[in-house]
Design a protein around this motif. Structure first.
Motif, mmCIF file in Angstrom:
data_model
loop_
_atom_site.group_PDB
_atom_site.id
_atom_site.type_symbol
_atom_site.label_atom_id
_atom_site.label_comp_id
_atom_site.label_asym_id
_atom_site.label_seq_id
_atom_site.Cartn_x
_atom_site.Cartn_y
_atom_site.Cartn_z
ATOM 1 N N CYS A 214 -2.046 0.123 -8.647
ATOM 2 C CA CYS A 214 -2.577 1.409 -9.136
ATOM 3 C C CYS A 214 -4.087 1.416 -8.884
ATOM 4 C CB CYS A 214 -2.288 1.595 -10.623
ATOM 5 S SG CYS A 214 -0.539 1.591 -11.069
ATOM 6 N N PRO A 215 -4.506 1.527 -7.629
ATOM 7 C CA PRO A 215 -5.903 1.246 -7.267
ATOM 8 C C PRO A 215 -6.937 2.151 -7.914
ATOM 9 C CG PRO A 215 -4.751 2.285 -5.435
ATOM 10 C CD PRO A 215 -3.707 1.923 -6.452
ATOM 11 N N ALA A 216 -6.547 3.359 -8.336
ATOM 12 C CA ALA A 216 -7.516 4.284 -8.921
ATOM 13 C C ALA A 216 -7.552 4.213 -10.447
ATOM 14 C CB ALA A 216 -7.201 5.718 -8.484
ATOM 15 N N ALA A 217 -6.763 3.319 -11.055
ATOM 16 C CA ALA A 217 -6.700 3.255 -12.513
ATOM 17 C C ALA A 217 -8.041 2.864 -13.113
ATOM 18 C CB ALA A 217 -5.618 2.273 -12.947
ATOM 19 N N LEU A 224 -3.214 7.112 -17.949
ATOM 20 C CA LEU A 224 -2.458 6.075 -17.266
ATOM 21 C C LEU A 224 -2.193 6.526 -15.836
ATOM 22 C CD1 LEU A 224 0.146 5.356 -20.082
ATOM 23 C CD2 LEU A 224 -1.817 3.917 -19.462
ATOM 24 N N ASP A 225 -2.256 5.603 -14.893
ATOM 25 C CA ASP A 225 -1.892 5.889 -13.513
ATOM 26 C C ASP A 225 -0.443 5.462 -13.292
ATOM 27 O OD1 ASP A 225 -4.666 6.369 -13.389
ATOM 28 O OD2 ASP A 225 -4.678 5.865 -11.250
ATOM 29 N N VAL A 226 0.321 6.313 -12.640
ATOM 30 C CA VAL A 226 1.726 6.034 -12.362
ATOM 31 C C VAL A 226 1.933 6.079 -10.856
ATOM 32 C CG1 VAL A 226 4.116 6.726 -12.777
ATOM 33 C CG2 VAL A 226 2.380 7.111 -14.549
ATOM 34 N N VAL A 227 2.471 4.999 -10.296
ATOM 35 C CA VAL A 227 2.723 4.911 -8.855
ATOM 36 C C VAL A 227 4.206 4.647 -8.640
ATOM 37 C CG1 VAL A 227 2.255 3.606 -6.739
ATOM 38 C CG2 VAL A 227 0.391 4.118 -8.326
ATOM 39 N N VAL A 228 4.844 5.486 -7.824
ATOM 40 C CA VAL A 228 6.266 5.333 -7.552
ATOM 41 C C VAL A 228 6.484 5.294 -6.039
ATOM 42 C CG1 VAL A 228 6.850 6.534 -9.685
ATOM 43 C CG2 VAL A 228 6.788 7.807 -7.534
ATOM 44 N N ALA A 229 7.572 4.645 -5.643
ATOM 45 C CA ALA A 229 7.915 4.544 -4.221
ATOM 46 C C ALA A 229 9.299 5.124 -3.987
ATOM 47 C CB ALA A 229 7.880 3.093 -3.754
ATOM 48 N N ALA A 230 9.410 5.921 -2.946
ATOM 49 C CA ALA A 230 10.695 6.473 -2.518
ATOM 50 C C ALA A 230 11.583 5.344 -1.999
ATOM 51 C CB ALA A 230 10.452 7.518 -1.433
ATOM 52 N N THR A 248 -4.299 0.191 -0.358
ATOM 53 C CA THR A 248 -4.191 1.286 0.617
ATOM 54 C C THR A 248 -2.763 1.818 0.750
ATOM 55 O OG1 THR A 248 -3.904 -0.296 2.432
ATOM 56 C CG2 THR A 248 -6.157 0.407 1.928
ATOM 57 N N HIS A 249 -1.815 1.207 0.048
ATOM 58 C CA HIS A 249 -0.424 1.659 0.126
ATOM 59 C C HIS A 249 -0.253 3.077 -0.409
ATOM 60 C CE1 HIS A 249 -1.054 0.249 -3.918
ATOM 61 N NE2 HIS A 249 0.051 0.836 -4.320
ATOM 62 N N VAL A 250 -1.168 3.525 -1.267
ATOM 63 C CA VAL A 250 -1.019 4.857 -1.868
ATOM 64 C C VAL A 250 -1.219 5.974 -0.843
ATOM 65 C CG1 VAL A 250 -1.589 4.128 -4.209
ATOM 66 C CG2 VAL A 250 -3.427 4.796 -2.648
ATOM 67 N N ASP A 251 -1.717 5.629 0.337
ATOM 68 C CA ASP A 251 -1.857 6.618 1.404
ATOM 69 C C ASP A 251 -0.558 6.820 2.178
ATOM 70 O OD1 ASP A 251 -4.573 6.884 0.780
ATOM 71 O OD2 ASP A 251 -5.123 5.235 2.113
ATOM 72 N N ASP A 252 0.425 5.958 1.948
ATOM 73 C CA ASP A 252 1.700 6.057 2.647
ATOM 74 C C ASP A 252 2.490 7.248 2.105
ATOM 75 O OD1 ASP A 252 4.678 5.386 3.137
ATOM 76 O OD2 ASP A 252 3.623 3.905 4.357
ATOM 77 N N PRO A 253 3.130 8.037 2.973
ATOM 78 C CA PRO A 253 3.892 9.209 2.499
ATOM 79 C C PRO A 253 5.070 8.863 1.594
ATOM 80 C CG PRO A 253 4.235 8.831 4.856
ATOM 81 C CD PRO A 253 3.102 7.958 4.447
ATOM 82 N N LEU A 254 5.503 7.597 1.591
ATOM 83 C CA LEU A 254 6.601 7.197 0.727
ATOM 84 C C LEU A 254 6.138 6.852 -0.688
ATOM 85 C CD1 LEU A 254 8.640 4.956 3.206
ATOM 86 C CD2 LEU A 254 9.177 7.286 2.451
#
Length: 297
Positions: A214-217, A224-230, A248-254
């Motif tokens: 959660c790089p921007a937390a 709270l920052d929530v990060v989910v993956a398709a 940098t994974h948060v830039d991925d469209p998934l």
């Protein structure tokens, strides 16, 4: 000055800071106050002695170790006016890193002593978990509720090998069984349910010793920052893994990121892990509590 109660795990980080442990205790008491080492034979005992110290009116509680040690101490100090200090000495020191605590144990201990002498603290948010059974747990860094939580659960069941290789084996075993799940995800009353393989709720940016899931937390923004993956296959998961360390994974469209004050998350068969510690099976309600701890720094 009041007593300083210290919960310490000298074996944290495979004992690499064991040689400076006595110096850390000396440094904590260098500007006044009596340093009292809390004795505990188990994780459950650690929480009990921390609660007892806070109830007895200790001036400050300091956790010396990794995120696991910190997690136990937080259960006693969260929501109180007791000053809290962190001396990072574990394999994963993600809460310390996320709140700007010096990485070297002696520097962190000195900063705590100076802050206590000056009567200075920094209000830091914590995440408060509520289980369906009514239990309450607090965490400072990240709650894992997806593939990473499954790996933790598998690793805890393995008796061999020991150390980091146990987690490597758990990853290999679980990657073979990787499959998407249907998640119920409610953020501040808005439905964001999804099908995927990963869900993380962060008060701080990283878990697992520097994996910036959660790089921007920001642990002082009230959110709270929530990060989910398709849905991801094994190849796509392997491709994303090195990017998680850089954030940098948060830039991925998934990958999708959100921010919320209150999170409800559920999916069958997942046990949530917070600060690397086993918490409870989903569903879980997680709320951000601004300034829940007075960090001495």
């Amino acid at each position: 000055m009041d007593d300083i109660a210290v919960l310490a795990n000298p074996g944290a980080g495979r004992g690499r800071h064991r040689g400076v442990f006595s110096a850390v205790l000396d440094r904590l008491g260098s500007r006044g106050g009596t340093v009292r080492l809390l004795e505990a034979g188990s994780a459950e005992d650690a929480e009990k002695v921390c609660h007892r110290a806070v109830a007895d009116g200790v001036g400050a509680l300091v956790a010396v170790g990794g995120d696991g040690t910190l997690h136990r101490a937080l259960q006693a100090v969260a929501g109180t006016d007791v000053g809290f200090g962190v001396v990072p000495a574990g394999t994963g020191n993600d809460f310390a890193a996320g709140t700007g605590v010096p990485a070297h144990p002696l520097l962190a201990a000195e900063e705590i002593a100076v802050a206590r002498e000056a009567g200075r603290h920094r209000p830091i948010d914590l995440a408060r978990i509520e289980t369906p059974q009514g239990d309450v747990r607090w965490f400072g860094a990240v709650l894992a509720a997806g593939f990473d939580a499954i790996v933790n659960e598998r690793a805890n069941r393995l008796r061999w090998p020991r150390g980091p290789r146990r987690y490597d084996l758990a990853i290999m075993l679980e990657a073979v069984r990787l499959r998407p799940r249907r998640y119920t995800l409610d953020l501040d009353g808005v439905d964001h349910s999804f099908t995927g393989v990963l869900a993380a709720v962060g008060n701080c940016a990283s878990y697992g010793g520097g994996l910036r899931i959660c790089p921007a937390a920001d642990p002082a923004d009230g959110l709270l920052d929530v990060v989910v993956a398709a849905p991801l296959g094994r190849v796509a998961l392997a491709r994303l893994q090195p990017r998680v360390r850089r954030g940098t994974h948060v830039d991925d469209p998934l990958i999708t990121s959100y921010r919320a004050r209150r999170v409800r998350i559920d999916t069958p068969g997942i046990v949530g892990y917070a600060d690397g510690e086993r918490v409870a099976a989903l569903p879980l309600e997680i709320g951000c509590v601004p300034g829940a701890v007075r960090l001495l720094r």
